[in-house]
Design an enzyme around this catalytic site. Structure first.
Site: not given
Lengths: 294, 154
Positions: B29-31
């Site tokens: 879910s990190c960017v």
């Protein structure tokens, strides 16, 4: 033009009014949240700008002491060995403290700059813990606190237990927890350290029997520059960075930190860190359908 | 051909260097935002876990608003001009089994990237965001090329 009945018109108006009211309520809620965050941010910035004056004592006092004692030693060539060794010990204690404080401050600066790099290797945990405890012995002695170390790690065929992790980060985490325990646990006379391997996680527990932390303040202590006692009556050393650095560093190692504490019932910090994976850096991308180029 | 140096980027960190590097990272879910300067042929990348810093804890680049601003400042410091910069955005998946899923953290992480880059006037020339799969990317800071594949991690 289409004929609209009065009933329909009223219902439609009612529906739209309700929708409007809901939107306004939601907006108000968001606004309230924004106000709270705004307050928090400006508080944090205010604390940051006070930082220099906050750490003034932490840095200046040890430095002044070191300079003073060294100057005295330099200007006197008729001092007996006992005094010299006593003064050297004082210089060491002050320099040790300065070194410890600066390490934590630099660690905080590195985290905020996004410049934390992990140096993963096989670490002899027992040696690391004992060495750290040993280095804090002189402070514990001064505060009359006994540090009890209970390390029980599986030996590997007579070889010391090795754990794949970043030794410097573990040292930073443990030394800050230990330093806090000595500082805030001094109403009692001991600190319990326990090191275990549980489900392949390295568990380090640091327990003191001192002033403890009120449940309501449990979150607060991990904020930057926060010390629960502050101002002129502040009884404890430090700059309020230690625990925020500890928490962030543990997150980097993908571990967890648990705190059990109540006012006047001591503090129990439990760190659990998984073994670091060897990085699959040299795994190159196979030319499967799954791969894309941007 | 000289070997190009490699760097593994952890969550909450930023990497920007004037020398050529292959920077790899794994995103759930990190960017990650990659900024590339085609004039000086160099780039930088961040990897953040949450969208906005709310004043608690350290103001670290694990938060998007801080990570993007800091990466941008680093590029300028290395000598890039704002008008030359190009951006690529990856990550922000809603990975099943992740409890943070409930708060659509992946989506929010993407939103902050798109809105901040728009504000900074940096064109987004490529992106691959959302979905249900994690991603592994390799960013070549010299060419600006990103290799990406889906993974089942994080």
């Amino acid at each position: 033009m289409q004929h609209i009945s009065d009933d329909f018109l009223l219902q439609e108006l009612k529906r739209r009014f309700e929708e409007n009211n809901r939107t306004i309520a939601e907006l108000n809620e968001v606004k309230e949240k924004l106000l709270i965050i705004n307050q928090k941010l400006s508080d944090s910035e205010a604390l940051k700008s006070n930082f220099l004056s906050n750490i003034r004592n932490e840095i200046n006092n040890p430095l002044t002491a070191i300079l003073g004692i060294a100057q005295y030693l330099m200007g006197n060539n008729k001092i007996d060995t006992k005094t010299v060794s006593e003064m050297t010990r004082m210089i060491y204690a002050e320099a040790f403290n300065l070194d410890f404080q600066l390490r934590t401050i630099f660690a905080a600066a590195e985290i905020e700059a996004g410049e934390v790099y992990l140096h993963i290797s096989k670490v002899d945990i027992t040696e690391l813990i004992l060495r750290t405890v040993q280095s804090f012995k002189h402070i514990a002695l001064k505060k009359q606190v006994e540090i009890k170390c209970d390390i029980n790690l599986p030996e590997q065929q007579g070889q010391p237990f090795l754990f794949t992790t970043d030794s410097e980060k573990i040292h930073l985490i443990f030394s800050n927890l230990l330093s806090n325990a000595i500082e805030y646990g001094q109403t009692s006379d001991k600190i319990d350290i326990k090191v275990r391997l549980q489900n392949n996680n390295l568990c380090i527990s640091v327990k003191d029997y001192g002033i403890g932390i009120d449940k309501a303040d449990h979150e607060k202590i991990f904020d930057r520059f926060v010390q629960l006692d502050h101002g002129l009556t502040k009884a404890h050393q430090g700059h309020g960075l230690g625990l925020s650095v500890v928490k962030n560093t543990i997150e980097f190692l993908e571990g967890t930190l648990t705190l059990e504490s109540e006012k006047n019932k001591g503090c129990h910090f439990l760190v659990s860190i998984p073994e670091a994976q060897a990085l699959d850096n040299d795994e190159s991308f196979s030319l499967d359908a799954n791969e894309e180029l941007f | 051909m000289p070997l190009i140096k490699e760097h593994y980027l952890y969550g909450g960190a930023i990497f920007a260097d004037p020398h050529p590097y292959i920077v790899s990272t794994v995103l759930g879910s990190c960017v990650a935002v990659c900024l590339y300067d085609p004039v000086n042929r160099m780039g930088g990348i961040n990897h953040y876990q949450l969208d906005l810093w709310n004043g608690t804890g350290l103001a670290s680049p694990k938060f998007g608003n801080i990570a993007i601003q800091k990466l941008f400042e680093k590029m300028l410091k290395m000598g890039s001009r704002q008008s030359d910069l190009q951006a690529k955005i990856f990550g922000g998946a809603s990975v099943i089994g992740n409890s943070q899923n409930l708060f659509q953290i992946g989506e929010r992480n993407c939103e902050i990237a798109f809105s901040m880059l728009k504000e900074l006037n940096i064109p987004i020339i490529a992106s691959d965001v959302g979905g249900n799969h994690g991603r592994k990317i390799k960013f070549n800071t010299e060419t600006g090329i990103v290799l990406m594949k889906y993974v089942n991690k994080k």
